[in-house]
Design a protein around this motif. Structure first.
Motif, mmCIF file in Angstrom:
data_model
loop_
_atom_site.group_PDB
_atom_site.id
_atom_site.type_symbol
_atom_site.label_atom_id
_atom_site.label_comp_id
_atom_site.label_asym_id
_atom_site.label_seq_id
_atom_site.Cartn_x
_atom_site.Cartn_y
_atom_site.Cartn_z
ATOM 1 N N PRO A 1 -1.984 10.017 0.055
ATOM 2 C CA PRO A 1 -1.097 10.094 -1.548
ATOM 3 C C PRO A 1 -1.960 9.437 -2.559
ATOM 4 N N ASN B 1 -15.205 1.476 -6.085
ATOM 5 C CA ASN B 1 -13.830 1.832 -6.469
ATOM 6 C C ASN B 1 -13.577 1.307 -8.026
ATOM 7 N N ASN C 1 5.589 9.010 1.575
ATOM 8 C CA ASN C 1 4.183 9.129 1.463
ATOM 9 C C ASN C 1 3.732 10.264 2.721
ATOM 10 N N LYS D 1 9.685 4.683 1.253
ATOM 11 C CA LYS D 1 8.725 4.974 0.708
ATOM 12 C C LYS D 1 7.693 5.079 1.574
ATOM 13 N N GLY E 1 -12.891 4.603 -1.443
ATOM 14 C CA GLY E 1 -11.582 4.508 -1.973
ATOM 15 C C GLY E 1 -11.022 6.009 -2.281
ATOM 16 N N HIS E 2 -9.904 6.375 -2.942
ATOM 17 C CA HIS E 2 -9.411 7.556 -2.813
ATOM 18 C C HIS E 2 -10.012 8.407 -4.073
ATOM 19 N N THR E 3 -10.431 7.620 -5.090
ATOM 20 C CA THR E 3 -11.131 8.396 -6.429
ATOM 21 C C THR E 3 -12.207 8.868 -5.508
ATOM 22 N N ASP E 4 -13.334 8.371 -4.683
ATOM 23 C CA ASP E 4 -14.507 8.773 -4.314
ATOM 24 C C ASP E 4 -13.973 10.072 -3.104
ATOM 25 N N GLU F 1 -8.144 1.155 -2.841
ATOM 26 C CA GLU F 1 -8.356 1.406 -4.377
ATOM 27 C C GLU F 1 -7.327 0.668 -5.120
ATOM 28 N N PHE G 1 1.458 3.594 8.282
ATOM 29 C CA PHE G 1 3.166 3.480 8.347
ATOM 30 C C PHE G 1 3.761 4.535 9.079
ATOM 31 N N GLY H 1 -13.457 4.745 -10.290
ATOM 32 C CA GLY H 1 -12.157 5.103 -10.538
ATOM 33 C C GLY H 1 -12.004 4.946 -11.988
ATOM 34 N N LEU I 1 -6.968 -1.054 -8.910
ATOM 35 C CA LEU I 1 -6.022 -0.324 -9.708
ATOM 36 C C LEU I 1 -4.862 -1.594 -10.056
ATOM 37 N N GLU J 1 -2.617 11.555 -6.208
ATOM 38 C CA GLU J 1 -2.464 10.937 -7.575
ATOM 39 C C GLU J 1 -3.553 11.274 -8.455
ATOM 40 N N GLU K 1 3.048 1.804 -2.098
ATOM 41 C CA GLU K 1 3.334 1.853 -3.377
ATOM 42 C C GLU K 1 2.293 2.842 -4.287
ATOM 43 N N GLN K 2 2.511 3.666 -4.921
ATOM 44 C CA GLN K 2 1.562 4.723 -5.465
ATOM 45 C C GLN K 2 1.733 4.234 -7.065
ATOM 46 N N VAL L 1 -2.118 6.564 3.877
ATOM 47 C CA VAL L 1 -2.303 5.411 2.690
ATOM 48 C C VAL L 1 -3.163 6.155 1.617
ATOM 49 N N LEU M 1 1.083 -1.132 0.034
ATOM 50 C CA LEU M 1 -0.044 0.089 0.020
ATOM 51 C C LEU M 1 0.925 1.219 -0.091
#
Ligand code: SF4
Lengths: 165, 420
Positions: B38, A94, B81, B77, B145-148, A68, B70, A98, A72, B42, A27-28, B35, A25
């Motif tokens: 970030p 999602n 973040n 990494k 999720g992050h889009t929403d 997500e 984290f 997305g 993805l 994006e 990782e982007q 988490v 997680l």
């Protein structure tokens, strides 16, 4: 809309930790995520999957976390659609919002009839999935109107709030 | 209408909504963590590549940013973040920002409760599935999720399908050393891992009213383990006192209709343990008595609240552990209280390790992940394959009291069997 690809079959309750384990997680970069897609359920998956393929699964696909990263990772691994008996709601949402992949609900006949590795053709306008390997066709559940519009627009951000209703 | 329906009706400017309706609702509070944040960044980057510049958020004062998954960063990494999240917070002028090493911070769902960031009657979304937790305080709280969440951050509104509500009536009081965790594990066992998919799980009755707020949070926390969209409890005196005015709570109507109604007598609830690999795999702890474990873990949004530590300490007081015990207070606030009240001493005297607040090993992230073949008993909420470490490890889920008792004996133990 017609899609064609090969089936990768999984069971019930495939959770998001299996789709993309927690440590990733951080990782982007979606391409890096994709290198670990389905690792928790089948470490060989990324070696087998080809662009345009389908996941065929049982009940409650994508249960667990809201990451997500799950749809993805599947999207960037090449998966175009998941056909499952049912979905966990956050994964479903999602996938659609997305613009990552198509979640399609199927019936038990399709789940039992489609074999691992079979070639499939999904025809959303007809509401059918055809197993080209066995020659059998199955009905899929209709996609709700709003979901369909979001998918056709390419994801939630393609629509303004006023355009959603 | 049920309380969830009424909150959604109010937020979407309608007199009435019914299950299945799709509404466009205003969102009162939004949470991002290290988490999800970030991920949102994006999404914004992608929009900017398409020529849509995000100038400002809908309302930075309604946004909460928390470092928890984290932290402290175990690698570069993760550190990166945290920097990305910080850049986001600064760029958009967010002031509700909780960072490790700077006072209050920790697992997001316990922070929102301790800091009273989400009020009864509000619509709250966060980049975390256990956002449902906060519904115990009377809000409509949903993980996304992050889009929403990015969409909400931009527009302040988003679509919801109004969920059916399942009602869980809890009557009576729990017996000594039986906890809300045992109740929710029993409910999950009864309805299954997809028993509440797309639905609201509402908890009511004397049994709920008799529980401290922190115990109620455990019920709504694990509602998502049945697939629920949200978990919710209507505010009572305890909640009104906790917020101390300035709120506009929402209650369901007398004649509200529920898709299902379940009743539980809390008197008859036994300590429960969920076997690998599903939170819905519950059995009574006694049935597993004697199952050897390698490690015990007390922590997370589910089982690392102050009340959880109190109950674990009651079991551990004057005893020593036989297997490793990790105690991770959910937040700095919990940590401080545990220090002030002497709980930390009880844990240290018992031989446990006490670590800094973090999600850490709960998601197999860092600080105590499991090796292949290792078996843990944990007060967390998920025991999927590989959740807390190697895919070949095993996690049993239980209450903090049961985890503590098991750490003392080295095998799964009903905490009542350790008495005297
Ligand atoms: S403590 Fe565990 S379940 Fe709770 S938010 Fe953190 S990772 Fe998620």
């Amino acid at each position: 809309m017609k899609l064609r690809g090969f089936a990768h079959k999984f069971g019930d309750n495939i959770d998001t930790d299996e789709i993309i384990p927690g440590p990733y997680l951080k990782e982007q970069d979606p391409r890096k995520l994709a290198e670990h897609a389905m690792e928790g359920a089948d470490p060989e998956f990324v070696k087998k999957v080809r662009p345009g393929d389908f996941i065929v699964a049982g009940r409650n696909f994508g249960c667990g976390s809201s990451r997500e990263h799950a749809p993805l990772a599947l999207r960037y691994s090449g998966v175009k659609a998941v056909l499952a008996l049912s979905f966990a709601r956050i994964f479903y949402r999602n996938s659609v919002d997305g613009g990552h992949l198509l979640p399609v609900e199927i019936g038990i006949d399709a789940y039992e009839g489609i074999g691992d590795g079979d070639e499939l053709e999904l025809d959303l306008d007809e509401g059918l999935v055809k197993d080209l390997t066995t020659g059998k066709g199955y009905r899929v559940k209709p996609i709700p109107e709003l979901v369909r519009r979001i998918i056709e627009a390419g994801g939630l951000f393609s629509l303004k709030p006023e355009e959603l209703l | 209408m049920t309380v969830s329906e009424k909150i959604l009706a109010r937020a979407s400017g309608r007199d009435r909504v019914s299950p299945g309706d799709v509404v466009l609702a205003r969102v009162d509070k939004v949470m991002v963590h290290d988490v999800g944040g970030p991920g949102v960044v994006e999404v914004f980057k992608e929009l900017e590549q398409k020529g849509l510049k995000v100038e400002r958020l809908f309302d930075p004062d309604r946004v909460i940013a928390i470092e928890d998954h984290f932290v402290p960063p175990p690698d570069q990494k993760s550190a990166q973040n945290l920097k990305v999240l910080e850049g986001f917070v600064r760029r958009f002028g967010i002031n509700k920002y909780y960072r490790y090493g700077l006072g209050q911070y920790g697992v997001c769902h316990v922070i929102t409760y301790e800091e009273r960031l989400v009020l009864p009657g509000e619509v709250y979304v966060g980049t975390d599935s256990h956002t449902t937790t906060t519904g115990a305080l009377g809000s409509f709280a949903v993980g996304m999720g992050h889009t929403d969440v990015a969409y909400v951050l931009m527009y302040g509104r988003i679509w919801f399908r109004v969920p059916e509500t399942m009602l869980f009536r809890l009557e009576g009081t729990l017996r000594d050393r039986v906890m809300a965790k045992d109740v929710i594990l029993k409910i999950l066992k009864d309805i299954g891992a997809d028993g509440a998919t797309y639905k609201a799980m509402q908890f009511s009755g004397d049994g709920v009213r008799s529980m401290p707020i922190e115990e109620r949070l455990t019920l709504t926390n694990m509602s998502v383990e049945a697939g629920a969209k949200n978990g919710i409890i209507e505010p009572d005196e305890k909640i009104l006192d906790y917020f101390g005015g300035g709120i506009s709570p929402v209650y369901g109507d007398e004649d509200a209709s529920y898709s299902e109604t379940y009743s539980y007598d809390l008197q008859s609830v036994e300590p429960m343990v969920a076997k690998p690999y599903s939170p819905a795999n519950g059995v009574e702890a006694r049935e597993l008595e004697g199952t050897p474990i390698d490690k015990a873990y007390i922590g997370s949004c589910t089982g690392g609240k102050y009340y959880d530590l109190v109950k674990a300490a009651e079991v551990l007081k004057g005893r020593r552990v036989k297997v490793r015990l990790e105690v991770i207070p959910a937040t700095q606030g919990v940590y401080r209280k545990a220090l002030d009240s002497g709980l930390l001493k009880i844990f240290l005297d018992a031989g446990a390790m006490v670590g800094p607040p973090t999600c850490g090993a709960c998601l197999g992230g860092h600080m105590g992940v499991l090796a292949e073949g290792e078996v843990a008993i944990s007060s967390t909420n998920r025991n999927f394959p590989g959740r807390m470490g190697h895919r070949g490890s095993k996690v049993y889920l239980a209450s903090p009291a049961t985890v503590a008792a098991s750490a003392v004996t080295g095998y799964i133990t009903d905490p009542r069997d350790l008495k005297a």
